[in-house]
Design an enzyme around this catalytic site. Structure first.
Site, mmCIF file in Angstrom:
data_model
loop_
_atom_site.group_PDB
_atom_site.id
_atom_site.type_symbol
_atom_site.label_atom_id
_atom_site.label_comp_id
_atom_site.label_asym_id
_atom_site.label_seq_id
_atom_site.Cartn_x
_atom_site.Cartn_y
_atom_site.Cartn_z
ATOM 1 N N HIS A 1 -9.869 63.701 -17.185
ATOM 2 C CA HIS A 1 -10.841 64.344 -17.521
ATOM 3 C C HIS A 1 -11.608 63.749 -18.869
ATOM 4 C CE1 HIS A 1 -10.356 68.040 -15.092
ATOM 5 N NE2 HIS A 1 -8.999 67.182 -14.870
ATOM 6 N N HIS B 1 -17.733 72.565 -17.284
ATOM 7 C CA HIS B 1 -17.667 73.017 -18.833
ATOM 8 C C HIS B 1 -18.298 72.163 -19.750
ATOM 9 C CE1 HIS B 1 -13.849 75.101 -17.403
ATOM 10 N NE2 HIS B 1 -14.742 76.004 -17.345
HETATM 11 ZN ZN LIG Z 1 -14.690 69.755 -19.723
#
Ligand SMILES: [Zn+2]
Length: 220
Positions: A171, A104
């Site tokens: 992350h 993403h």
């Molecule tokens: Zn991400």
């Protein structure tokens, strides 16, 4: 003869195109131009001395970050050993460090994978388990998908009595941007066969890998 050749040609036309050929890959020059565009987008001058070599370095980094696309994970596991002297206990490889990138934000995901399987006549060299993690990590990923890809491939190729995969990772799209929450790690798991059906087997595996989240990911 001619008829045969014609048939062969038609068969070729119908054959599925290999994935590698289907994906149109821009050349290196186009990739470097894209990096220059991003530098300008960030507000800097790509012609500035310190940045002149950057597109080349970024593109070379990408070759490393995303080299997992070059390897077929099923092929990787093909060489198995059948002679296991009746060994039918759990095989566990824990704390396999990996670096990946989220699909993403293309930001790093850094974590550890723990893998177990219950052999059914066939085993695979343990370095192959680490390589399997690597092949899926070096792609654009989401952690959930990576977890089930590793478990699914092991299950398909080795046909074991069960497979367990636990991944814990930080992350950087969450720690360095967005909601800025350092010290948070995400834990995902995929339990197949005996690890899903038998609570004792699952508990034994979870005890062996320790409590997820306690592996010191705070510093990554
Ligand atoms: Zn991400």
């Amino acid at each position: 003869m001619a008829k045969q050749a014609g048939r062969a040609r038609r068969a070729d036309d119908d054959a599925p195109i290999p994935l590698k050929r289907r994906r149109r890959r821009p050349d290196r020059e186009a990739a470097e131009a894209a990096v220059r565009t991003l530098i300008e987008w960030a507000g800097d001058d790509p012609a500035r001395e310190g940045l002149v070599g950057t597109p080349d370095r970024v593109v070379r980094s990408y070759e490393e970050f995303f080299r997992g696309y070059e390897t077929d994970p099923v092929e990787l596991l093909q060489r198995t050993f059948d002679e296991i002297n009746g060994y039918d206990e759990m095989v566990v490889l824990k704390d396999i460090r990996f670096e990946s990138h989220c699909e993403h934000h293309m930001a790093p995901i850094i974590g550890k994978a723990h893998i177990a399987y219950l052999p059914n006549r066939r085993v695979v060299g343990i370095s192959k388990l680490a390589r399997l993690v690597e092949v899926y990590a070096k792609r654009l990923q989401i952690q959930e998908k990576m977890t089930s890809q590793i478990a699914g491939t092991l299950s398909d190729v080795l046909q074991p009595k069960g497979v367990a995969v636990v991944i814990e990772a930080a992350h950087q799209c969450m720690t360095t941007r967005g909601i800025h929450k350092p010290g948070v790690s995400m834990v995902t798991s995929s339990m197949l066969g005996a690890f899903r059906d038998d609570p004792t087997t699952r508990r034994e595996f979870l005890a062996m890998i320790g409590t997820p989240g306690s592996h010191g990911l705070e510093n990554v």
